[in-house]
Design a protein around this motif. Structure first.
Motif, mmCIF file in Angstrom:
data_model
loop_
_atom_site.group_PDB
_atom_site.id
_atom_site.type_symbol
_atom_site.label_atom_id
_atom_site.label_comp_id
_atom_site.label_asym_id
_atom_site.label_seq_id
_atom_site.Cartn_x
_atom_site.Cartn_y
_atom_site.Cartn_z
ATOM 1 N N PHE A 1 8.070 0.522 -2.893
ATOM 2 C CA PHE A 1 7.583 -0.474 -1.940
ATOM 3 C C PHE A 1 6.435 -1.257 -2.570
ATOM 4 N N THR A 2 6.314 -2.518 -2.187
ATOM 5 C CA THR A 2 5.213 -3.360 -2.644
ATOM 6 C C THR A 2 4.645 -4.133 -1.464
ATOM 7 N N ILE A 3 3.350 -3.990 -1.251
ATOM 8 C CA ILE A 3 2.675 -4.719 -0.180
ATOM 9 C C ILE A 3 1.966 -5.934 -0.778
ATOM 10 N N SER A 4 1.955 -7.030 -0.023
ATOM 11 C CA SER A 4 1.251 -8.223 -0.467
ATOM 12 C C SER A 4 0.808 -8.997 0.770
ATOM 13 N N ARG A 5 -0.070 -9.970 0.546
ATOM 14 C CA ARG A 5 -0.555 -10.757 1.670
ATOM 15 C C ARG A 5 -0.705 -12.207 1.266
ATOM 16 N N ASP A 6 -0.524 -13.097 2.230
ATOM 17 C CA ASP A 6 -0.743 -14.527 2.052
ATOM 18 C C ASP A 6 -1.657 -14.954 3.195
ATOM 19 N N ASN A 7 -2.944 -15.004 2.920
ATOM 20 C CA ASN A 7 -3.901 -15.316 3.991
ATOM 21 C C ASN A 7 -3.700 -16.727 4.541
ATOM 22 N N ALA A 8 -3.233 -17.635 3.712
ATOM 23 C CA ALA A 8 -3.005 -19.003 4.184
ATOM 24 C C ALA A 8 -1.920 -19.045 5.257
ATOM 25 N N LYS A 9 -1.007 -18.077 5.195
ATOM 26 C CA LYS A 9 0.074 -18.002 6.174
ATOM 27 C C LYS A 9 -0.173 -16.892 7.195
ATOM 28 N N ASP A 10 -1.344 -16.234 7.102
ATOM 29 C CA ASP A 10 -1.663 -15.128 8.010
ATOM 30 C C ASP A 10 -0.538 -14.095 8.057
ATOM 31 N N THR A 11 -0.037 -13.764 6.883
ATOM 32 C CA THR A 11 1.146 -12.907 6.798
ATOM 33 C C THR A 11 0.953 -11.814 5.747
ATOM 34 N N VAL A 12 1.416 -10.625 6.093
ATOM 35 C CA VAL A 12 1.479 -9.511 5.153
ATOM 36 C C VAL A 12 2.948 -9.132 4.991
ATOM 37 N N TYR A 13 3.329 -8.837 3.750
ATOM 38 C CA TYR A 13 4.715 -8.515 3.439
ATOM 39 C C TYR A 13 4.830 -7.071 2.961
ATOM 40 N N LEU A 14 6.010 -6.497 3.146
ATOM 41 C CA LEU A 14 6.330 -5.201 2.566
ATOM 42 C C LEU A 14 7.711 -5.310 1.948
ATOM 43 N N GLU A 15 7.740 -5.375 0.618
ATOM 44 C CA GLU A 15 8.989 -5.421 -0.123
ATOM 45 C C GLU A 15 9.438 -3.995 -0.341
ATOM 46 N N MET A 16 10.651 -3.674 0.119
ATOM 47 C CA MET A 16 11.137 -2.301 0.047
ATOM 48 C C MET A 16 12.406 -2.270 -0.791
ATOM 49 N N ASP A 17 12.365 -1.533 -1.885
ATOM 50 C CA ASP A 17 13.512 -1.390 -2.780
ATOM 51 C C ASP A 17 13.968 0.062 -2.827
ATOM 52 N N SER A 18 15.160 0.270 -3.353
ATOM 53 C CA SER A 18 15.717 1.621 -3.499
ATOM 54 C C SER A 18 15.593 2.418 -2.207
ATOM 55 N N LEU A 19 15.963 1.799 -1.128
ATOM 56 C CA LEU A 19 15.842 2.445 0.176
ATOM 57 C C LEU A 19 16.768 3.642 0.283
ATOM 58 N N ASN A 20 16.314 4.652 0.989
ATOM 59 C CA ASN A 20 17.122 5.832 1.243
ATOM 60 C C ASN A 20 17.069 6.164 2.740
ATOM 61 N N PRO A 21 17.958 7.026 3.202
ATOM 62 C CA PRO A 21 18.015 7.308 4.656
ATOM 63 C C PRO A 21 16.696 7.805 5.238
ATOM 64 N N GLU A 22 15.867 8.446 4.399
ATOM 65 C CA GLU A 22 14.567 8.928 4.884
ATOM 66 C C GLU A 22 13.600 7.796 5.209
ATOM 67 N N ASP A 23 13.934 6.586 4.807
ATOM 68 C CA ASP A 23 13.100 5.423 5.121
ATOM 69 C C ASP A 23 13.438 4.831 6.483
ATOM 70 N N THR A 24 14.457 5.344 7.147
ATOM 71 C CA THR A 24 14.838 4.847 8.459
ATOM 72 C C THR A 24 13.721 5.099 9.464
ATOM 73 N N ALA A 25 13.258 4.038 10.102
ATOM 74 C CA ALA A 25 12.136 4.146 11.038
ATOM 75 C C ALA A 25 11.857 2.773 11.635
ATOM 76 N N ASN A 26 11.018 2.777 12.639
ATOM 77 C CA ASN A 26 10.450 1.524 13.146
ATOM 78 C C ASN A 26 9.157 1.270 12.360
#
Length: 126
Positions: A68-93
């Motif tokens: 996973f990679t977290i990043s932010r763009d303050n100009a857009k008031d947005t935070v991102y979470l890039e999630m790769d190699s997902l597995n069933p244990e990542d299932t969640a809200n």
């Protein structure tokens, strides 16, 4: 409402990727640290990743480190979470929240969490 609005969740196969977004609604993101959290059915909420407001330093839970990679763009008031190699244990809200002074994500000490959104559901299944 003054809260985050999360999006980007969905159904993905194991090994797949998703990019979650967390947009600040009704407030400015700039001075806040932000954390991504997740909660699976029947399990406690887990801190996944955090990003600081100033130098952009980051933290990842061991379960997602390197995927996973977290990043932010303050100009857009947005935070991102890039999630790769997902597995069933990542299932969640997945939710995001602002973090108050004194928070240490590494030590799992969360202070003054606020602006919770309704979350976005990630389901990893074949």
């Amino acid at each position: 409402q003054v809260q985050f609005v999360e999006s980007g969740g969905g159904l993905v196969q194991p090994g797949g990727s998703l990019r979650l977004s967390c947009v600040a609604s009704g407030f400015s993101l700039g001075s806040y640290g932000v954390g991504w959290f997740r909660q699976a059915p029947g399990k406690e909420r887990e801190g996944v990743s955090c990003i600081s407001p100033s130098d952009g330093s980051t933290y990842y839970a061991d379960s997602v480190k390197g995927r996973f990679t977290i990043s932010r763009d303050n100009a857009k008031d947005t935070v991102y979470l890039e999630m790769d190699s997902l597995n069933p244990e990542d299932t969640a809200n997945y939710y995001c929240a602002t973090l108050g002074y004194g928070t240490s994500c590494r030590r799992k000490i969360y202070v003054g969490m606020d602006h919770w959104g309704k979350g976005t559901l990630v389901t990893v299944s074949s």
